[in-house]
Design a protein around this motif. Structure first.
Motif, PDB file in Angstrom:
ATOM      1  N   HIS A 246      -3.052  -3.695  -1.976  1.00  7.68           N
ATOM      2  CA  HIS A 246      -3.106  -4.570  -3.361  1.00  7.68           C
ATOM      3  C   HIS A 246      -4.151  -4.378  -4.395  1.00  7.68           C
ATOM      4  CE1 HIS A 246      -0.564  -7.656  -0.614  1.00  7.68           C
ATOM      5  NE2 HIS A 246       0.393  -6.870  -1.086  1.00  7.68           N
ATOM      6  N   VAL A 247      -5.005  -3.495  -3.740  1.00  5.22           N
ATOM      7  CA  VAL A 247      -6.179  -3.224  -4.909  1.00  5.22           C
ATOM      8  C   VAL A 247      -5.488  -2.766  -6.096  1.00  5.22           C
ATOM      9  CG1 VAL A 247      -7.779  -1.730  -5.462  1.00  5.22           C
ATOM     10  CG2 VAL A 247      -7.889  -2.833  -3.279  1.00  5.22           C
ATOM     11  N   ASP A 248      -5.651  -3.001  -7.271  1.00  2.00           N
ATOM     12  CA  ASP A 248      -5.134  -2.304  -8.605  1.00  2.00           C
ATOM     13  C   ASP A 248      -5.330  -0.909  -8.702  1.00  2.00           C
ATOM     14  OD1 ASP A 248      -4.005  -2.167 -10.962  1.00  2.00           O
ATOM     15  OD2 ASP A 248      -5.900  -2.857 -12.143  1.00  2.00           O
ATOM     16  N   HIS A 249      -4.561  -0.164  -8.195  1.00  3.23           N
ATOM     17  CA  HIS A 249      -4.436   1.357  -8.265  1.00  3.23           C
ATOM     18  C   HIS A 249      -4.080   1.799  -9.581  1.00  3.23           C
ATOM     19  CE1 HIS A 249      -4.780   0.569  -3.950  1.00  3.23           C
ATOM     20  NE2 HIS A 249      -5.383   2.052  -3.868  1.00  3.23           N
ATOM     21  N   ASP A 250      -5.071   2.105 -10.489  1.00  3.42           N
ATOM     22  CA  ASP A 250      -4.820   2.471 -11.573  1.00  3.42           C
ATOM     23  C   ASP A 250      -4.690   4.026 -11.646  1.00  3.42           C
ATOM     24  OD1 ASP A 250      -7.091   0.436 -13.385  1.00  3.42           O
ATOM     25  OD2 ASP A 250      -4.922  -0.006 -13.091  1.00  3.42           O
TER      26      ASP A 250
END
Length: 612
Positions: A400-404
């Protein structure tokens, strides 16, 4: 008074025993869990192009990079001295200004015609052709996301009449053919922004550039509004390119038509752009020749700045402790770190960040992956702030980490869970939950679990030397800010005596044991050994069987030393295991020669090599 001292002594002993018991308990629990839930490492099923290389000059161990040794009589092997320093200095003292970049036969437009070079015979033909050129253009394409140090995936070379695309994945072990051409001071190599290219060519192929003209440096001298290659292509050639293609995965074969055109374009116009810039530099010299005070020599300055780039030497960035630099960076950016902070609530996130960064770096080295692919910084922060209590929660926190998009490759998006995390999720969870064991012990456990005798991960040419450097306790003890590495001179003298004695007495002069033989990948005899050691290499796909009687194998990688070399990295053992480099002793073995991938510098529980 004596009773009080005795009580204190007993208390200290009990504390030490308790700490040791905790470490042992963690180790035992870890291995019990590993036996129950061990999953196969993804590397057993996923092929990586770089694993086809038979030799790499910069592996993922903590050893320093060794530069090319030009002369067998030279004692500078492995130093940071540039092997072509004298030739480059001569160019700096007397910069070449008589550029003859002839445009005869040059095609102003990129055509679909190019030469794809993928065999050694084609490479030798190209080397012969380039040796007769006065100048040629060069560009490289790199891959870094799925590799710890990165590697060169493609080289583009353009002459006046032809464009060549070199498949450096297929030709990786043969690229030394081009060394003389690139080091020839009579041939000008035209690059654009060569600062990194120079280092990458050293790292991967021991190719050193002598006589360079960098079009970006010429733009600096001419005070151009921009110095990008896209700007130069647009200004001088009327060509527009999609620079996002630079971020594509250049490992893929075959390359797409769009990528091939992009690669060809980057090198095709370099000679023409260089000629245009040199004419402008000369015009500036003419325009300023009437000045009585000073005469700026624009051509000389551009060539001087270009050749200064060639003086760079590649070095591997090695922290005092795995993950130390990354952890410090994350803590300074995301956590309020105070000097002398000691409360458990303040210390726990800091300790966990350091553990995670250490685990991430070791796993990246073992699997030859980049740090950002294994576990992005945002995931490290998330795990430190919200400690997971089970495997599902651990997976969700990372996913759920913002994987940009990858910051280095914006066109390439990182997966929610990397293959490394998926394969070793249980190990990561154990690391997060365990709070008592020392980081030194955890490092040893990680390496043994991955690469030990029953390790979950396959050995490769990139990670086989990692275990040789895993005694970080020794490293931390011997490093002093004032004195550097303590005892290094003593160890050197001791190792020198040991080397002379044992190389003479125990080098492979006659067959021993079962008469099993080990040959290097070039067919030279390395040593004799017993059948168990021979089978150890075969089981791990590190060698191939070339003869049954007597049993003979050939290594599929280039060992870091040869028994006959003066500065060899082989370790020759008598009844007492002696390292010929430092003279340190180890466990008792019979006479044999073993390669540096399993030195004797292991923690106690790793001390015995799997084939001993």
């Amino acid at each position: 008074m004596e009773d009080k001292k005795s009580k204190i002594k007993i208390a200290v002993t009990l504390i030490s025993l308790a700490a040791a018991a905790v470490t042992i308990a963690f180790t035992a629990a870890h291995y019990r869990r590993r036996r129950k839930t061990r999953s196969s490492c993804y590397l057993h099923a996923e092929g990586k192009p770089q694993f086809s290389f038979r030799r790499v000059l910069a592996d993922n161990s903590f050893s320093h990079f060794k530069h090319l040794k030009r002369s067998s009589a030279s004692k500078e092997n492995g130093s940071n001295l540039h092997p072509y320093e004298q030739e480059i200095k001569a160019l700096l003292e007397k910069p070449p200004v008589d550029f003859k970049l002839d445009s005869t036969g040059w095609n102003s437009k990129v055509s679909s015609s190019y030469v794809w070079v993928e065999t050694e015979s084609q490479l030798k033909e190209l080397a012969d052709l380039l040796s007769n050129e006065r100048a040629f253009g060069v560009d490289t394409e790199q891959h870094s996301l799925r590799s710890f140090l990165g590697f060169t995936a493609l080289i583009q070379i353009s002459t006046r009449t032809e464009d060549y695309l070199l498949d450096t994945i297929a030709l990786h072990d043969a690229m030394a053919v081009l060394r003389p051409v690139f080091a020839d001071p009579n041939i000008c190599k035209v690059f654009h922004g060569a600062d990194n290219d120079v280092l990458w060519l050293q790292r991967d192929f021991h190719i050193y550039i002598v006589n360079l003209f960098d079009t970006a440096k010429a733009c600096e001298v001419l005070s151009k509004p921009q110095k990008s290659l896209a700007y130069l292509l647009e200004t001088y050639c009327g060509i527009y390119t999609n620079k996002l293609l630079q971020r594509e995965d250049w490992r893929q074969r075959p390359l797409s038509a769009e990528m091939l055109e992009y690669a060809q374009t980057d090198a095709h116009y370099l000679l023409y752009i260089a000629r245009c810039l040199i004419e402008e530099l000369r015009q500036h010299d003419i325009d300023n020749s009437t000045s009585l005070d000073e005469k700026p020599h624009y051509v000389v300055e551009a060539t001087r700045r270009s050749n200064m780039i060639c003086m760079q030497v590649y070095t591997k960035e090695i922290d005092l402790y795995p993950g130390e630099a990354a952890a410090s960076s994350i803590l300074s950016r995301h956590f309020d770190v105070h000097e002398g902070s000691s409360t458990s609530s303040e210390k726990q996130p800091q300790d966990l960040v350091r553990r995670l960064c250490t685990w991430r770096e070791l796993m990246a080295r073992v699997h030859d992956e980049s740090l950002r692919y294994v576990l992005p910084d945002q995931a490290v922060v998330s795990l430190a702030e919200n400690v997971p209590t089970n495997l599902t929660e651990l997976s969700q926190l990372i996913a759920h980490v913002d994987h940009d998009a990858d910051p280095v490759n914006p066109n390439c998006f990182l997966p929610p869970l990397s293959s490394v995390v998926t394969s070793h999720l249980d190990d990561l969870f154990c690391l997060i939950q365990e709070k008592e064991s020392k980081l030194d012990d955890i490092i040893s456990i990680i390496l043994q679990t991955c690469l030990g005798e029953n390790g979950s991960c396959p050995l490769s040419i990139y990670n086989y030397a990692l275990l040789a450097n895993c005694d970080f306790k020794l490293t931390r003890r011997t490093v002093s800010k004032q004195n550097g590495i303590r005892g290094s001179k003593k160890a050197s003298r001791k190792g020198s005596r040991a080397r002379q004695h044992f190389v003479e007495k125990f080098s492979c002069k006659s067959p021993v044991y079962h008469n099993c033989r080990i040959f290097a990948d070039d067919g030279r005899l390395l040593c004799y050994c017993d059948r168990r050691k021979l089978e150890w290499y075969l089981r791990r796909d590190l060698a191939k069987l070339v003869d049954d009687d007597p049993p003979t194998i050939m290594l599929l990688f280039e060992p870091k030393g040869r028994p006959e070399d003066e500065d060899n990295d082989f370790y020759i053992q008598s009844k007492r295991n002696i390292c010929v480099s430092c003279g340190e002793g180890g466990h008792y073995l019979r006479y044999r020669v073993i390669p540096s991938c399993y030195r004797i510098h292991f923690p106690e529980h790793l001390k015995k090599p799997p084939f001993s």
